[in-house]
Design an enzyme around this catalytic site. Structure first.
Site, PDB file in Angstrom:
ATOM      1  N   CYS A 136      -5.058  -2.368   3.194  1.00 31.47           N
ATOM      2  CA  CYS A 136      -5.005  -2.247   4.560  1.00 31.47           C
ATOM      3  C   CYS A 136      -6.025  -2.942   5.322  1.00 31.47           C
ATOM      4  O   CYS A 136      -5.942  -4.263   5.105  1.00 31.47           O
ATOM      5  CB  CYS A 136      -5.158  -0.826   4.869  1.00 31.47           C
TER       6      CYS A 136
ATOM      7  N   GLU B 124       0.788  -1.429   0.053  1.00 34.84           N
ATOM      8  CA  GLU B 124       0.014   0.084   0.077  1.00 34.84           C
ATOM      9  C   GLU B 124       0.624   1.229   0.142  1.00 34.84           C
ATOM     10  O   GLU B 124       1.929   1.109   0.586  1.00 34.84           O
ATOM     11  CB  GLU B 124      -0.844   0.103   1.232  1.00 34.84           C
TER      12      GLU B 124
ATOM     13  N   LYS C 236      -9.853   2.160  -2.650  1.00 30.65           N
ATOM     14  CA  LYS C 236     -10.337   1.627  -1.483  1.00 30.65           C
ATOM     15  C   LYS C 236     -11.849   2.001  -1.070  1.00 30.65           C
ATOM     16  O   LYS C 236     -12.461   3.296  -1.097  1.00 30.65           O
ATOM     17  CB  LYS C 236      -9.405   2.069  -0.486  1.00 30.65           C
TER      18      LYS C 236
END
Length: 541
Positions: free
Chosen positions: A401, A283, A351
């Protein structure tokens, strides 16, 4: 002091020490303590002390155990910039309240319907509260589900492909209830009548709870053993992980941009010799967003071309967990799949599940967060599409994440056609704490629930490959075996799978069954006028 005074002191100590001991045992079952067996007895002291207790007292006793439990596993919160013991205490009280609510409901049912009924209802009461805590809007906190502690017991956790992670929690609570029932029965046989140790239960009630637990755990282990001893078929493909180990202080400092990109370029060149189908960076690997910096974008495409394979990387406009700038801008935390061919287009995922207080400030303008010393963090916006990345060899989904901690989100990727789940993350924030190990334990369940491989690529670790049975088959380590805050690469063969498990199709059906059952049990207790404690037992006040 007279005998009565001593009895009151002993009773008070038991009411305090029992919940605390439960909290300590539950915490020790989780990474990195990894005393997995303790969770199977961890709730017993708490159940013994709250059975027959007045509901409001049971709420506070259970809440105390919950605070001890969650403070024990959330020690890493102090590693976050700006977080203090005050924030840890607030967090502990918040999540501990859910266990307090469990104690309140359990005690109410035990007083109204009897101890055996209450013990049989324990998993049905526990699971909905665990689910709500894990999915409650911006206050969702999916850590510390009891099932997560069993990530290392593969035969036990295979049931997650049917029930999800909460099915393992259900089983754990049922076993604890059976043990508590047996202890209460033995106490009554020994003629111990001190109400401080809870009311006794009949032999028939004990047998019913124990047999139920024995049947459930036997079926679970048999199913799990049959699953883990069955070989997985399919054509394997190579994927490579690049763990850059870039210090958080350097990641967004322009002075280190060239050094960071050179690190990833060198590691990618090194691992490309394994001829993988896909190379993965973590990430926010790039120091700037590649969709805004054309020069950086060209550089990344050149790396992919030279490696001769697809390159997956995380790239964002700014770092998380930082105060926003003076300009009101909206940011995206994205994953890009860069093809090795010059004219082929890249693919992109934004995301969806953002981290509250890290990527955005929830209820901004409504809640005065500044009173709680919460910084006004940067304003990220959520993506809207479950992107399935496509390569000639396989299709896969990417979670960024903490997204991989949410079972239903990962399930949606698999339902949309993902044959493999890739989780890219940056856990440099947590330092050398238990957090990365807890993340891995939760990732194990995403693999089992959907029967797909999970490939995890982290900036500072733990980068690893988890097979469809939840076995961690390899991870990035240095020569001394350390897996966090080390730089390295890993190439592993994975099998893209097209499994369609019961959980993938139906989701958390067990949770909804438990909610209905809990409502029925509570309604039965509410409509019952007279307490149903066993003969000779006195309700605890």
């Amino acid at each position: 002091m007279n005998i009565r005074s001593w009895a009151l002191i002993i009773r008070l100590l038991f009411h305090i020490c029992a919940p605390i001991s439960s909290g300590v045992m539950l915490a020790l079952a989780f990474p990195r303590y990894d005393q997995l067996w303790l969770v199977w007895i961890g709730l017993v002291p708490l159940l013994l002390v709250i059975v027959g207790m007045r509901p409001w007292r049971a709420f506070f006793a259970s809440g105390l155990g919950g605070v001890v439990f969650f403070v024990g596993i959330f020690q890493w919160i102090l590693a976050f910039p700006g977080f203090t013991f005050l924030h840890q205490a607030i967090l502990g009280v918040y999540v501990g309240t859910f266990i307090g609510l469990f104690g309140l409901a359990f005690s109410f049912i035990s007083r109204k319907c009897g101890v055996p009924w209450a013990l049989l209802t324990t998993p049905f009461l526990w699971v909905p509260l665990e689910y709500i805590r894990s999915n409650l809007s911006f206050m969702a906190l999916p850590w510390g589900c009891l099932g997560h502690s069993q990530y290392g017991y593969l035969p036990v956790i295979q049931i997650a492909s049917v029930t999800g992670q909460h099915g393992v929690s259900f089983l754990i609570v049922m076993v604890n209830a059976a043990l508590a029932s047996i202890l209460l029965f033995l106490r009554s046989k020994l003629k111990k009548t001190n109400p401080a140790f809870g009311p006794p239960v009949s032999g028939r009630g004990t047998l019913g709870v124990a047999v139920t637990a024995a049947i459930l755990i036997s079926l679970t282990v048999l199913y799990g053993h049959a699953t883990v001893t069955t070989a997985v078929g399919g054509k394997g493909v190579k994927v490579s992980l690049v763990q850059g180990n870039i210090e958080q202080a350097k990641k967004w400092d322009p002075r280190y941009s060239k050094e960071i990109m050179q690190t990833y370029a060198d590691l990618t060149k090194k691992v490309s010799g394994d001829q993988p189908e896909l190379i993965i960076w973590p990430e926010t690997a790039t120091p700037r967003a590649i969709n805004l910096d054309l020069g950086l974008y060209s550089y990344v495409r050149r790396i992919s071309k030279e490696a001769g394979t697809y390159l997956l990387l995380g790239s964002s406009q700014q770092q998380k967990i930082t105060k926003r700038g003076s300009k009101e801008r909206k940011y995206l935390n994205s994953a890009f799949l860069i093809p090795p061919e010059d004219k082929a287009k890249h693919q992109k995922y934004d995301k969806i599940r953002l981290m509250p207080f890290g990527e955005y400030l929830p209820l901004k303008g409504v809640v005065p967060w500044s009173y709680f010393n919460v910084p006004d963090v940067g304003g990220y916006v959520a993506g809207e599409k479950f992107t399935i990345f496509e390569t000639p060899a396989f299709h896969f989904g990417v979670t960024i994440c903490w997204e991989n901690l949410f079972p239903d989100l990962v399930r949606q990727f698999v339902r949309s056609g993902a044959q493999l789940i890739v989780n890219i993350t940056n856990e440099a924030w947590f330092g050398k704490t238990d957090a990365p190990y807890q993340f891995v334990a939760m990732n194990v369940f995403r693999a089992v629930e959907n029967r797909v491989y999970v490939v995890r690529c982290a900036n500072t670790g733990i980068s690893c490959v988890i097979n469809d049975q939840g076995r961690i088959i390899n991870r990035v380590t240095d020569q001394e075996g350390r897996d966090v805050f080390v730089r390295g690469v890993l190439t592993e063969r994975v099998i893209p799978l097209n499994h369609d498990t019961f959980y993938t199709r139906h989701g958390d059906l067990l949770v909804w069954v438990s909610i209905v059952c809990s409502a029925v049990f509570l309604l039965m207790a509410l409509l019952r006028n007279n307490p149903a404690l066993p003969s000779g037992a006195k309700p605890l006040r």
